[in-house]
Write a protein that holds these residues in place. Structure first.
Motif, PDB file in Angstrom:
ATOM      1  N   PHE A   1       0.844  -1.073  -0.014  1.00 22.14           N
ATOM      2  CA  PHE A   1       0.064   0.109  -0.014  1.00 22.14           C
ATOM      3  C   PHE A   1       0.854   1.316   0.074  1.00 22.14           C
ATOM      4  O   PHE A   1       1.568   1.581   1.089  1.00 22.14           O
ATOM      5  CB  PHE A   1      -1.009   0.161   0.992  1.00 22.14           C
ATOM      6  CG  PHE A   1      -1.676   1.118   1.579  1.00 22.14           C
ATOM      7  CD1 PHE A   1      -2.049   2.110   0.512  1.00 22.14           C
ATOM      8  CD2 PHE A   1      -1.888   1.749   2.927  1.00 22.14           C
ATOM      9  CE1 PHE A   1      -2.765   3.271   0.839  1.00 22.14           C
ATOM     10  CE2 PHE A   1      -2.442   2.928   3.247  1.00 22.14           C
ATOM     11  CZ  PHE A   1      -2.889   3.845   2.233  1.00 22.14           C
ATOM     12  N   LEU A   2       0.754   2.035  -1.106  1.00 22.16           N
ATOM     13  CA  LEU A   2       1.576   3.226  -1.215  1.00 22.16           C
ATOM     14  C   LEU A   2       0.776   4.604  -1.215  1.00 22.16           C
ATOM     15  O   LEU A   2      -0.522   4.492  -1.703  1.00 22.16           O
ATOM     16  CB  LEU A   2       2.284   3.163  -2.672  1.00 22.16           C
ATOM     17  CG  LEU A   2       2.802   4.682  -3.208  1.00 22.16           C
ATOM     18  CD1 LEU A   2       3.691   5.123  -2.542  1.00 22.16           C
ATOM     19  CD2 LEU A   2       2.836   4.623  -4.772  1.00 22.16           C
ATOM     20  N   GLY A   3       1.013   5.394  -0.115  1.00 23.93           N
ATOM     21  CA  GLY A   3       0.162   6.559   0.005  1.00 23.93           C
ATOM     22  C   GLY A   3       0.280   7.247   1.614  1.00 23.93           C
ATOM     23  O   GLY A   3       1.261   6.892   2.184  1.00 23.93           O
ATOM     24  N   SER A   4      -0.254   8.198   1.575  1.00 24.60           N
ATOM     25  CA  SER A   4       0.009   9.138   2.833  1.00 24.60           C
ATOM     26  C   SER A   4      -0.716   8.546   4.021  1.00 24.60           C
ATOM     27  O   SER A   4      -1.376   7.373   3.911  1.00 24.60           O
ATOM     28  CB  SER A   4      -0.796  10.350   2.507  1.00 24.60           C
ATOM     29  OG  SER A   4      -0.685  11.042   1.140  1.00 24.60           O
ATOM     30  N   ASP A   5       0.003   8.794   5.325  1.00 28.29           N
ATOM     31  CA  ASP A   5      -0.759   8.565   6.544  1.00 28.29           C
ATOM     32  C   ASP A   5      -1.839   9.489   6.894  1.00 28.29           C
ATOM     33  O   ASP A   5      -1.565  10.827   7.339  1.00 28.29           O
ATOM     34  CB  ASP A   5       0.655   8.560   7.533  1.00 28.29           C
ATOM     35  CG  ASP A   5       0.007   8.138   8.775  1.00 28.29           C
ATOM     36  OD1 ASP A   5      -1.078   8.431   9.060  1.00 28.29           O
ATOM     37  OD2 ASP A   5       0.827   7.871   9.853  1.00 28.29           O
ATOM     38  N   PHE A   6      -2.977   9.219   6.627  1.00 28.68           N
ATOM     39  CA  PHE A   6      -4.051  10.354   6.475  1.00 28.68           C
ATOM     40  C   PHE A   6      -4.388  10.477   8.221  1.00 28.68           C
ATOM     41  O   PHE A   6      -4.866  11.776   8.332  1.00 28.68           O
ATOM     42  CB  PHE A   6      -5.379   9.751   6.143  1.00 28.68           C
ATOM     43  CG  PHE A   6      -5.283   9.602   4.643  1.00 28.68           C
ATOM     44  CD1 PHE A   6      -4.425  10.456   4.007  1.00 28.68           C
ATOM     45  CD2 PHE A   6      -5.666   8.312   4.005  1.00 28.68           C
ATOM     46  CE1 PHE A   6      -4.947  10.279   2.300  1.00 28.68           C
ATOM     47  CE2 PHE A   6      -5.603   8.116   2.402  1.00 28.68           C
ATOM     48  CZ  PHE A   6      -5.191   8.984   1.853  1.00 28.68           C
ATOM     49  N   VAL A   7      -4.083   9.662   9.050  1.00 28.50           N
ATOM     50  CA  VAL A   7      -4.241  10.040  10.427  1.00 28.50           C
ATOM     51  C   VAL A   7      -3.354  11.013  10.932  1.00 28.50           C
ATOM     52  O   VAL A   7      -3.692  11.762  11.641  1.00 28.50           O
ATOM     53  CB  VAL A   7      -4.103   8.794  11.365  1.00 28.50           C
ATOM     54  CG1 VAL A   7      -4.176   9.064  12.973  1.00 28.50           C
ATOM     55  CG2 VAL A   7      -5.255   7.634  10.688  1.00 28.50           C
TER      56      VAL A   7
ATOM     57  N   GLN B   1      10.402  -9.068  -3.245  1.00 25.16           N
ATOM     58  CA  GLN B   1       9.654  -8.454  -2.074  1.00 25.16           C
ATOM     59  C   GLN B   1       9.606  -6.992  -2.284  1.00 25.16           C
ATOM     60  O   GLN B   1      10.666  -6.332  -2.484  1.00 25.16           O
ATOM     61  CB  GLN B   1      10.863  -8.989  -1.008  1.00 25.16           C
ATOM     62  CG  GLN B   1      10.411 -10.347  -0.476  1.00 25.16           C
ATOM     63  CD  GLN B   1       9.156 -10.545  -0.213  1.00 25.16           C
ATOM     64  OE1 GLN B   1       8.501  -9.805   0.789  1.00 25.16           O
ATOM     65  NE2 GLN B   1       8.635 -11.970  -0.429  1.00 25.16           N
ATOM     66  N   VAL B   2       8.531  -6.450  -1.596  1.00 23.59           N
ATOM     67  CA  VAL B   2       8.301  -5.078  -1.509  1.00 23.59           C
ATOM     68  C   VAL B   2       8.015  -4.864  -0.252  1.00 23.59           C
ATOM     69  O   VAL B   2       7.265  -5.714   0.473  1.00 23.59           O
ATOM     70  CB  VAL B   2       7.497  -4.523  -2.562  1.00 23.59           C
ATOM     71  CG1 VAL B   2       7.944  -4.560  -3.864  1.00 23.59           C
ATOM     72  CG2 VAL B   2       6.059  -4.952  -2.472  1.00 23.59           C
ATOM     73  N   PRO B   3       8.072  -3.767   0.365  1.00 24.98           N
ATOM     74  CA  PRO B   3       7.458  -3.405   1.783  1.00 24.98           C
ATOM     75  C   PRO B   3       6.091  -3.420   1.800  1.00 24.98           C
ATOM     76  O   PRO B   3       5.451  -2.896   0.933  1.00 24.98           O
ATOM     77  CB  PRO B   3       8.169  -1.847   2.184  1.00 24.98           C
ATOM     78  CG  PRO B   3       9.031  -1.439   0.991  1.00 24.98           C
ATOM     79  CD  PRO B   3       9.007  -2.389  -0.180  1.00 24.98           C
ATOM     80  N   ALA B   4       5.278  -3.689   2.742  1.00 24.34           N
ATOM     81  CA  ALA B   4       4.039  -3.941   2.933  1.00 24.34           C
ATOM     82  C   ALA B   4       3.367  -2.505   3.068  1.00 24.34           C
ATOM     83  O   ALA B   4       2.228  -2.275   2.477  1.00 24.34           O
ATOM     84  CB  ALA B   4       3.681  -4.551   4.240  1.00 24.34           C
ATOM     85  N   ARG B   5       4.120  -1.472   3.343  1.00 25.16           N
ATOM     86  CA  ARG B   5       3.739  -0.179   3.311  1.00 25.16           C
ATOM     87  C   ARG B   5       4.600   0.805   2.908  1.00 25.16           C
ATOM     88  O   ARG B   5       5.863   0.873   3.521  1.00 25.16           O
ATOM     89  CB  ARG B   5       3.134   0.222   4.844  1.00 25.16           C
ATOM     90  CG  ARG B   5       2.641   1.565   4.962  1.00 25.16           C
ATOM     91  CD  ARG B   5       1.300   1.588   4.634  1.00 25.16           C
ATOM     92  NE  ARG B   5       0.767   3.039   4.994  1.00 25.16           N
ATOM     93  CZ  ARG B   5       0.449   3.966   4.237  1.00 25.16           C
ATOM     94  NH1 ARG B   5       0.916   3.882   3.021  1.00 25.16           N
ATOM     95  NH2 ARG B   5      -0.141   5.050   4.838  1.00 25.16           N
ATOM     96  N   VAL B   6       4.284   1.864   2.101  1.00 26.26           N
ATOM     97  CA  VAL B   6       5.166   2.500   1.683  1.00 26.26           C
ATOM     98  C   VAL B   6       4.440   4.155   1.880  1.00 26.26           C
ATOM     99  O   VAL B   6       3.420   4.463   1.255  1.00 26.26           O
ATOM    100  CB  VAL B   6       5.587   2.522   0.135  1.00 26.26           C
ATOM    101  CG1 VAL B   6       6.643   3.847  -0.259  1.00 26.26           C
ATOM    102  CG2 VAL B   6       6.260   1.338  -0.269  1.00 26.26           C
ATOM    103  N   VAL B   7       4.952   4.863   2.690  1.00 29.95           N
ATOM    104  CA  VAL B   7       4.325   6.121   3.330  1.00 29.95           C
ATOM    105  C   VAL B   7       4.862   7.286   2.569  1.00 29.95           C
ATOM    106  O   VAL B   7       6.118   7.341   2.223  1.00 29.95           O
ATOM    107  CB  VAL B   7       4.641   6.376   4.806  1.00 29.95           C
ATOM    108  CG1 VAL B   7       3.679   7.744   5.339  1.00 29.95           C
ATOM    109  CG2 VAL B   7       3.885   5.132   5.657  1.00 29.95           C
ATOM    110  N   THR B   8       3.931   8.176   1.952  1.00 28.32           N
ATOM    111  CA  THR B   8       4.490   9.400   1.337  1.00 28.32           C
ATOM    112  C   THR B   8       5.053  10.545   2.363  1.00 28.32           C
ATOM    113  O   THR B   8       4.461  10.519   3.227  1.00 28.32           O
ATOM    114  CB  THR B   8       3.417  10.089   0.726  1.00 28.32           C
ATOM    115  OG1 THR B   8       2.681   9.039   0.097  1.00 28.32           O
ATOM    116  CG2 THR B   8       3.731  10.904  -0.574  1.00 28.32           C
TER     117      THR B   8
END
Ligand code: AHR
Length: 329
Positions: free
Chosen positions: A141-147, A303-310
């Motif tokens: 999941f690639l995207g921002s941390d909305f919290v 392998q890719v990271p499970a989470r990629v934060v913008t």
């Protein structure tokens, strides 16, 4: 398609090796076997075209696919989950190499994601998350941390009103009901402001992330809710619509009513520089290059990271004036 071409090339190369034919031109490396992107096809289901952010995100995905040599099949779901499910099913039928999508809402994806998994097509979530318990249904999941974005909005407010004892009446324009950014931006903001009971959310309603709905709902807030001190809008577009409503009611946005928004698209940044918005939390739509890199890796089985934060920042009015001319979107 990638898998089919790889299999054909492998068969061809094996045949050549078996025949030991050292002919020139017969053994060229193919995009399919060296992991080059030439033969990768991505099916991408976009939420819609509801905001300036979304338009910039679509452009980033399309431009990056082109630059990466990835064939992009693109569909716009017009903010409807059923359209996204249809698009994903059609990508499965077309046997694309990878599916990426930005889910309009968080719930209700397990069945279609299972279908993709059964068809051995990797899925990448981009921009927004799903609430599926089974995280093996998607690769990353690639995207921002909305919290975190909601918390940053709340922190600015707490600081801005630190010397005030009086109640601070807040109205909130939420994003699309059930979407990750609406849920999380609300939760992050609430978590920070609840530390002080003077902060009161006196009205909260969806504006669907659009300018028109933001205006309409703000007009209703202005009629039904006296003494609004602050507007927290989950994106710039709703904030910009609300500014029109506030001005229409004879009030001064940014002064009579302080405004916090999320995104930092050009129009929002212009309003911030003009003093009509007070603070913007950035949410970057430029996810395309990272998405294409991740796509190449998952297609190759890496392998890719499970989470990629913008990575993102925030902007005050002064900062907006400084960066406005160089803003990309
Ligand atoms: O998911 C990101 C959000 O969706 C953006 O903040 C908003 O503008 C968009 O429509």
């Amino acid at each position: 398609m990638f898998k089919r071409i790889s299999a054909l090339l492998l068969a061809g190369l094996t045949a050549m090796a078996v025949a030991s034919c050292g002919s020139s031109g017969g053994g060229t490396t193919s995009a399919g076997t060296d992991g080059g992107a030439d033969s990768i096809t991505m099916g991408f289901s976009q939420v819609g075209a509801e905001s300036g952010w979304r338009t910039a995100n679509t452009k980033s995905v399309q431009d990056s696919a082109k630059n990466a040599g990835i064939t992009l099949k693109f569909s716009d779901a017009q903010q409807k989950q059923e359209n996204q499910i249809k698009a994903i099913r059609s990508y499965i039928q077309q046997k694309v190499d990878v599916i990426a999508f930005s889910p309009v809402v968080e719930s209700g994806w397990d069945t279609v994601l299972k279908e993709a998994q059964n068809a051995k097509i990797p899925v990448i979530l981009t921009d927004r998350a799903v609430d599926s318990k089974d995280t093996s249904l998607y690769k990353t999941f690639l995207g921002s941390d909305f919290v975190e974005e909601g918390k940053k909005a709340g922190q600015w407010l707490v600081e801005e009103y630190k010397d005030t004892k009086d109640p601070v009446n807040i109205v909130e324009l939420q994003g699309t009901t059930g979407s990750a950014p609406a849920n999380d931006r609300k939760a992050g903001f609430a978590e920070v402001i609840q530390a002080d009971p003077k902060f009161k959310i006196v009205a909260s309603q969806t504006g669907d992330f659009t300018r028109a709905k933001g205006k309409e709902v703000m007009e209703a807030f202005l009629k039904s809710t006296p003494d609004i001190d602050v507007l927290y809008a989950h994106n710039d577009d709703m904030g910009l619509g609300a500014i029109e409503a506030i001005e229409g009611a004879g009030k001064v946005p940014g002064k009579d009513i302080k405004i916090i928004t999320v995104d930092a698209v050009k129009d929002g940044m212009q309003a911030l520089a003009d003093g009509k918005i007070n603070f913007i939390v950035e949410c970057s739509p430029l996810l395309g290059p990272q998405l294409m890199d991740l796509a190449k890796k998952v297609v190759k089985g890496e392998q890719v990271p499970a989470r990629v934060v913008t990575e993102e920042t925030t902007f005050t009015q002064e900062q907006a004036k400084q960066v406005l001319s160089t803003r990309q979107y």
